[in-house]
Enzyme design. Structure first.
Site, PDB file in Angstrom:
ATOM      1  N   ASP A   1       0.859  -1.172   0.000  1.00 51.63           N
ATOM      2  CA  ASP A   1       0.000   0.000   0.000  1.00 51.63           C
ATOM      3  C   ASP A   1       0.906   1.236   0.000  1.00 51.63           C
ATOM      4  OD1 ASP A   1      -2.418   1.585   0.454  1.00 51.63           O
ATOM      5  OD2 ASP A   1      -1.626   1.834   2.479  1.00 51.63           O
TER       6      ASP A   1
ATOM      7  N   ASP B   1      -0.172   5.160   0.827  1.00 51.54           N
ATOM      8  CA  ASP B   1      -0.417   6.120   1.901  1.00 51.54           C
ATOM      9  C   ASP B   1      -0.610   5.429   3.244  1.00 51.54           C
ATOM     10  OD1 ASP B   1      -0.675   8.859   0.555  1.00 51.54           O
ATOM     11  OD2 ASP B   1      -1.965   7.612  -0.697  1.00 51.54           O
TER      12      ASP B   1
END
Length: 216
Positions: free
Chosen positions: A15, A17
């Site tokens: 991922d 953020d």
């Protein structure tokens, strides 16, 4: 922390953020301004972290106003890249994988992911899957399935690094091994095979056909 897998893994899906970078100040500024412009109550984003912007907006505005609302928040986020930083251990961990064994899988749009990666100078892999690349975003498994497909590996042989419950739910649904990073959520909120304080706690050992993970 739970114990690490003893089996060999084939690829790592990250991922963006909250996992590799912290864009929280910029994200908050953009969404607070959007919320003020669109008449939202201050708590309108509660529980939404890790979900695509289009899903958040679809739950908040009428269908006939969706495009205008989505375009506006996209405009605000693209214009604000101040205070975005690389999280502890992220660049080192991402750089420890061969490019054929790593991907970023994010709920950002393609332009937004590119802007935030460029702003931090993080070593971006060749494969970056964004919300524009799948019909359904997290918490559905489609983004991680697409990341595994592009790398040419079985998703069951992938490890996913995530910070949000929605992303971890997507990873589990895809059959991936999961590592949760505490930060945007407390450890008790994160359902993962391994939970770490930061990516600096992860050690990668190359093996024939892939790698294994250990925690410090």
């Amino acid at each position: 922390m739970t114990s690490s897998p003893s089996r060999t893994l084939a690829a790592a899906l990250f991922d963006l953020d909250g996992t590799l970078i912290d864009s929280t100040p910029a994200v908050n500024r953009s969404w607070i301004r959007w919320g003020e412009e669109w008449g939202m109550t201050p708590d309108f984003r509660e529980g939404m972290h890790g979900r695509p912007a289009r899903d958040i907006i679809a739950a908040l505005v009428p269908e006939d106003r969706f495009e205008a609302a989505f375009n506006r928040v996209a405009e605000l986020e693209l214009a604000d890249v101040d205070d975005i930083v690389v999280l502890d251990g992220a660049a080192e961990l991402l750089g420890s994988f061969d490019d054929s064994r790593r991907a970023i899988v994010t709920s950002c749009t393609r332009p937004l992911a590119a802007v935030r990666i460029a702003a931090t100078g993080i070593p971006a892999p060749s494969v970056v899957v964004t919300v524009d690349d799948t019909v359904r975003g997290k918490p559905d498994p489609d983004p991680f399935l697409e990341g595994a497909r592009r790398l040419g590996v079985d998703p069951r042989d992938c490890v996913v690094f995530e910070d949000a419950p929605a992303g971890l739910a997507a990873a589990r649904a895809a059959g991936c091994f999961t590592v949760a990073v505490v930060g945007t959520h407390q450890a008790a909120e994160l359902d993962a095979d391994i939970v770490v304080a930061s990516l600096a706690d992860i050690v990668v050992t190359p093996t024939e056909g892939g790698f294994t993970l250990q925690t410090r």
